[in-house]
Design an enzyme around this catalytic site. Structure first.
Site, PDB file in Angstrom:
ATOM      1  N   LYS A   1       2.745  45.723 -12.395  1.00  0.00           N
ATOM      2  CA  LYS A   1       1.977  46.735 -13.113  1.00  0.00           C
ATOM      3  C   LYS A   1       1.027  47.373 -12.109  1.00  0.00           C
ATOM      4  O   LYS A   1       0.481  46.668 -11.248  1.00  0.00           O
ATOM      5  CB  LYS A   1       1.153  46.092 -14.239  1.00  0.00           C
ATOM      6  CG  LYS A   1       1.989  45.572 -15.385  1.00  0.00           C
ATOM      7  CD  LYS A   1       1.078  45.076 -16.499  1.00  0.00           C
ATOM      8  CE  LYS A   1       1.842  44.173 -17.443  1.00  0.00           C
ATOM      9  NZ  LYS A   1       1.029  43.186 -18.124  1.00  0.00           N
TER      10      LYS A   1
ATOM     11  N   HIS B   1      -8.569  34.782 -16.462  1.00  0.00           N
ATOM     12  CA  HIS B   1      -9.053  35.995 -17.129  1.00  0.00           C
ATOM     13  C   HIS B   1     -10.492  36.301 -16.708  1.00  0.00           C
ATOM     14  O   HIS B   1     -11.214  36.999 -17.407  1.00  0.00           O
ATOM     15  CB  HIS B   1      -9.046  35.874 -18.673  1.00  0.00           C
ATOM     16  CG  HIS B   1      -7.695  35.817 -19.301  1.00  0.00           C
ATOM     17  ND1 HIS B   1      -7.441  35.076 -20.440  1.00  0.00           N
ATOM     18  CD2 HIS B   1      -6.523  36.416 -18.984  1.00  0.00           C
ATOM     19  CE1 HIS B   1      -6.176  35.208 -20.783  1.00  0.00           C
ATOM     20  NE2 HIS B   1      -5.595  36.010 -19.920  1.00  0.00           N
TER      21      HIS B   1
ATOM     22  N   HIS C   1     -11.239  36.673 -25.245  1.00  0.00           N
ATOM     23  CA  HIS C   1     -10.177  37.509 -24.678  1.00  0.00           C
ATOM     24  C   HIS C   1      -8.867  37.063 -25.331  1.00  0.00           C
ATOM     25  O   HIS C   1      -8.309  36.029 -24.982  1.00  0.00           O
ATOM     26  CB  HIS C   1     -10.131  37.336 -23.154  1.00  0.00           C
ATOM     27  CG  HIS C   1      -9.003  38.081 -22.495  1.00  0.00           C
ATOM     28  ND1 HIS C   1      -9.193  39.168 -21.666  1.00  0.00           N
ATOM     29  CD2 HIS C   1      -7.657  37.899 -22.552  1.00  0.00           C
ATOM     30  CE1 HIS C   1      -8.020  39.614 -21.245  1.00  0.00           C
ATOM     31  NE2 HIS C   1      -7.064  38.860 -21.770  1.00  0.00           N
TER      32      HIS C   1
ATOM     33  N   GLY D   1      -1.875  36.060 -23.354  1.00  0.00           N
ATOM     34  CA  GLY D   1      -2.647  34.879 -22.994  1.00  0.00           C
ATOM     35  C   GLY D   1      -3.993  35.013 -23.682  1.00  0.00           C
ATOM     36  O   GLY D   1      -4.411  36.131 -23.983  1.00  0.00           O
TER      37      GLY D   1
ATOM     38  N   ARG E   1       2.120  30.098 -25.416  1.00  0.00           N
ATOM     39  CA  ARG E   1       1.589  28.845 -24.853  1.00  0.00           C
ATOM     40  C   ARG E   1       0.870  28.028 -25.916  1.00  0.00           C
ATOM     41  O   ARG E   1       0.166  28.584 -26.770  1.00  0.00           O
ATOM     42  CB  ARG E   1       0.598  29.150 -23.725  1.00  0.00           C
ATOM     43  CG  ARG E   1       1.254  29.602 -22.456  1.00  0.00           C
ATOM     44  CD  ARG E   1       0.211  29.996 -21.414  1.00  0.00           C
ATOM     45  NE  ARG E   1       0.445  31.360 -20.958  1.00  0.00           N
ATOM     46  CZ  ARG E   1      -0.459  32.127 -20.360  1.00  0.00           C
ATOM     47  NH1 ARG E   1      -1.665  31.690 -20.112  1.00  0.00           N
ATOM     48  NH2 ARG E   1      -0.146  33.350 -19.997  1.00  0.00           N
TER      49      ARG E   1
ATOM     50  N   ASP F   1       4.373  38.435 -30.971  1.00  0.00           N
ATOM     51  CA  ASP F   1       3.527  39.612 -31.074  1.00  0.00           C
ATOM     52  C   ASP F   1       2.797  39.596 -32.418  1.00  0.00           C
ATOM     53  O   ASP F   1       3.422  39.413 -33.464  1.00  0.00           O
ATOM     54  CB  ASP F   1       4.395  40.863 -30.939  1.00  0.00           C
ATOM     55  CG  ASP F   1       3.550  42.117 -30.796  1.00  0.00           C
ATOM     56  OD1 ASP F   1       2.738  42.396 -31.701  1.00  0.00           O
ATOM     57  OD2 ASP F   1       3.697  42.811 -29.781  1.00  0.00           O
TER      58      ASP F   1
ATOM     59  N   ARG G   1       1.589  41.915 -34.168  1.00  0.00           N
ATOM     60  CA  ARG G   1       2.001  42.930 -35.148  1.00  0.00           C
ATOM     61  C   ARG G   1       3.170  42.396 -35.972  1.00  0.00           C
ATOM     62  O   ARG G   1       3.194  42.519 -37.197  1.00  0.00           O
ATOM     63  CB  ARG G   1       2.408  44.221 -34.433  1.00  0.00           C
ATOM     64  CG  ARG G   1       1.201  44.978 -33.899  1.00  0.00           C
ATOM     65  CD  ARG G   1       1.575  45.973 -32.833  1.00  0.00           C
ATOM     66  NE  ARG G   1       1.966  45.271 -31.605  1.00  0.00           N
ATOM     67  CZ  ARG G   1       1.964  45.814 -30.401  1.00  0.00           C
ATOM     68  NH1 ARG G   1       1.626  47.065 -30.237  1.00  0.00           N
ATOM     69  NH2 ARG G   1       2.315  45.119 -29.337  1.00  0.00           N
TER      70      ARG G   1
ATOM     71  N   GLY H   1      -5.504  42.741 -26.258  1.00  0.00           N
ATOM     72  CA  GLY H   1      -4.592  43.303 -27.260  1.00  0.00           C
ATOM     73  C   GLY H   1      -4.846  42.869 -28.688  1.00  0.00           C
ATOM     74  O   GLY H   1      -4.979  43.707 -29.591  1.00  0.00           O
TER      75      GLY H   1
ATOM     76  N   ASN I   1      -7.419  44.907 -31.516  1.00  0.00           N
ATOM     77  CA  ASN I   1      -6.627  45.608 -32.540  1.00  0.00           C
ATOM     78  C   ASN I   1      -6.478  44.897 -33.873  1.00  0.00           C
ATOM     79  O   ASN I   1      -6.139  45.534 -34.856  1.00  0.00           O
ATOM     80  CB  ASN I   1      -5.218  45.872 -31.992  1.00  0.00           C
ATOM     81  CG  ASN I   1      -5.234  46.861 -30.848  1.00  0.00           C
ATOM     82  OD1 ASN I   1      -5.646  47.998 -31.024  1.00  0.00           O
ATOM     83  ND2 ASN I   1      -4.833  46.406 -29.681  1.00  0.00           N
TER      84      ASN I   1
ATOM     85  N   GLU J   1      -9.329  45.488 -16.872  1.00  0.00           N
ATOM     86  CA  GLU J   1      -9.260  44.687 -15.646  1.00  0.00           C
ATOM     87  C   GLU J   1      -8.960  45.563 -14.431  1.00  0.00           C
ATOM     88  O   GLU J   1      -9.456  45.288 -13.336  1.00  0.00           O
ATOM     89  CB  GLU J   1      -8.191  43.597 -15.808  1.00  0.00           C
ATOM     90  CG  GLU J   1      -8.659  42.505 -16.761  1.00  0.00           C
ATOM     91  CD  GLU J   1      -7.532  41.631 -17.303  1.00  0.00           C
ATOM     92  OE1 GLU J   1      -6.790  42.123 -18.181  1.00  0.00           O
ATOM     93  OE2 GLU J   1      -7.387  40.492 -16.860  1.00  0.00           O
TER      94      GLU J   1
END
Ligand code: ADP
Length: 398
Positions: free
Chosen positions: A14, A181, A209, A213, A242, A283, A285, A331, A335, A385
């Site tokens: 990324k 993190h 956070h 993860g 995890r 996920d 969602r 994330g 949200n 980050e």
């Protein structure tokens, strides 16, 4: 100063090119499935710049080839890196061990040491090294800076970072809580102080956070005093795939009775546990959708996740004594209003309240979700980050 930030994983990179002062993003993207065959025709590189997306569909044999293709996409999108006045490349490095706890200018010696720390982060540090080497090969004249995920937790108090195992064994093998993190916990806690208009040194806070993860930290002033992740990023909260905390005896039990070896247990706990292991999806969602259909396994996964999260919130309230702010980020934290509401339900007696309308408001910016007169400010603060790494790199080379 413009900084190219690189987060190199085992099969992905990324990246983001941004201005460290203004935080303006020139371009960002991701290279995926490095070293894998491409069968389904979906792009291996997606590069976003000036509101447009540029893609590469062919196979990407290795990280260096991936970065070279990314540089071509920069050129194609009208931002040739040679003309961008690049001041530094900032690399996210997962494990700094006991050695690295500041942003560090990368030299051959630094790369060797990061590689030597791979026994502590076998999935991450080797991939970080490959990303660093590729970038140094392609941009030999640009200073490269490593920013470590463990750095913010280097100074944890002894009582928080020490595992109660034979002290000689622990010392010989680097066994301690390192925490991860850190760049996010550091950045977000700084933003919290700004949001509250207070001097960071005076703020006691809990940062949650919650991404794929997940980790929580207790922070007094500008120092972390505890965090949930440990020697590895496996400890603590329940995560996407995890397990987080468990009885270490479970490992012996599975090795002895389930015909599993160490690698099997590693894969089980890192990749096939957590929300995914309990519900089949990782996920939030999708988890929310399953819960709405009455899926009992999905509901249990949510309940286990919240139970663990609340346990640590309770622990950190006691550790800090006085808490000024509790902040959700990443994330899920940014949200998922249901997670936030459940995490802090029925804590009025501790001065913690969540305003339902504020919690569910559609807003992407840093915001307060507690009533204005609540004793503890409950906030949602987007993490960044890349910006934190860019600023750390710029400060070091500038
Ligand atoms: P990473 O840890 O990989 O950086 P992120 O912080 O981006 O991950 O978090 C990714 C996770 O955030 C997703 O797996 C998903 O569970 C969750 N997520 C993202 N958007 C939403 C949303 N709108 N509602 C609930 N959860 C979300």
């Amino acid at each position: 100063m413009k900084v190219l930030v690189i987060n190199s994983g085992s099969s992905s990179i990324k990246y983001q090119l941004l201005d460290a002062n203004s935080a303006d993003v020139v371009a960002s993207g991701v290279v995926q499935r490095i070293g894998e065959p491409v069968a389904d025709g979906s792009p291996t590189i997606e590069h976003k710049s000036d509101g447009k997306t540029f893609t590469h569909d062919g196979a990407v044999p290795d990280h260096a080839a991936g970065l070279r293709l990314v540089f071509d996409l920069f050129t194609e999108s009208g931002h040739d890196l040679a003309d961008e006045n690049l001041g530094a490349v900032g690399h996210r490095v997962v494990h700094g061990g006991e050695v690295f706890y500041e942003p560090t200018l990368i030299t051959d010696e630094v790369v060797r040491t990061i590689a030597d720390l791979s026994s502590l982060a076998p999935l991450h540090n080797p991939a970080n090294v490959v990303g660093i080497e590729s970038a140094r090969g392609l941009l030999p004249d640009i200073p490269q800076v490593a920013v470590f995920d463990t750095a913010f937790f280097h100074h944890l108090p002894d009582a928080a970072k020490t595992y109660a195992v034979d002290a000689k064994v622990a010392a010989a093998h680097g066994v301690r809580k390192y925490g991860f993190h850190g760049t996010s916990h550091d950045y977000v806690s700084g933003q919290v102080a700004k949001f509250l208009g207070r001097d960071r040194a005076d703020v006691n806070q809990i940062v949650l956070h919650l991404g794929n993860g997940a980790s929580a930290s207790a922070i007094r002033g500008d120092r972390a005093v505890d965090t949930t992740m440990g020697l590895t990023p496996l400890e603590g909260l329940v995560m996407g795939t995890r397990s987080g905390d468990l009885d270490p005896g479970i490992l012996f039990h599975l090795i002895r009775t389930a015909d599993m070896n160490v690698d099997d247990v590693d894969a089980l706990l890192n990749r096939n546990s957590g929300i995914k292991g309990l519900s089949g999806v990782n996920d939030f969602r999708e988890l929310g959708q399953l819960i709405e259909t009455g899926d009992a396994a999905a509901q249990l996964a949510f309940d286990v996740y919240i139970h663990r999260l609340r346990r640590y919130i309770g622990a950190y309230l006691v550790e800090l004594g006085r808490v000024d702010a509790i902040t959700f980020t990443a994330g899920v934290g940014e949200n998922d209003a249901k997670v936030r509401a459940a995490a802090l339900k029925d804590l009025e007696r501790y001065g913690i309240r969540v305003d339902a309308a504020r919690n569910t408001a559609k807003d992407r910016s840093a915001r307060r979700i507690s009533p204005d007169d609540a004793e503890v400010a409950v906030l949602v603060v987007p993490t960044n980050e890349e910006l934190a790494i860019a600023r750390a790199a710029a400060a070091l080379v500038g």
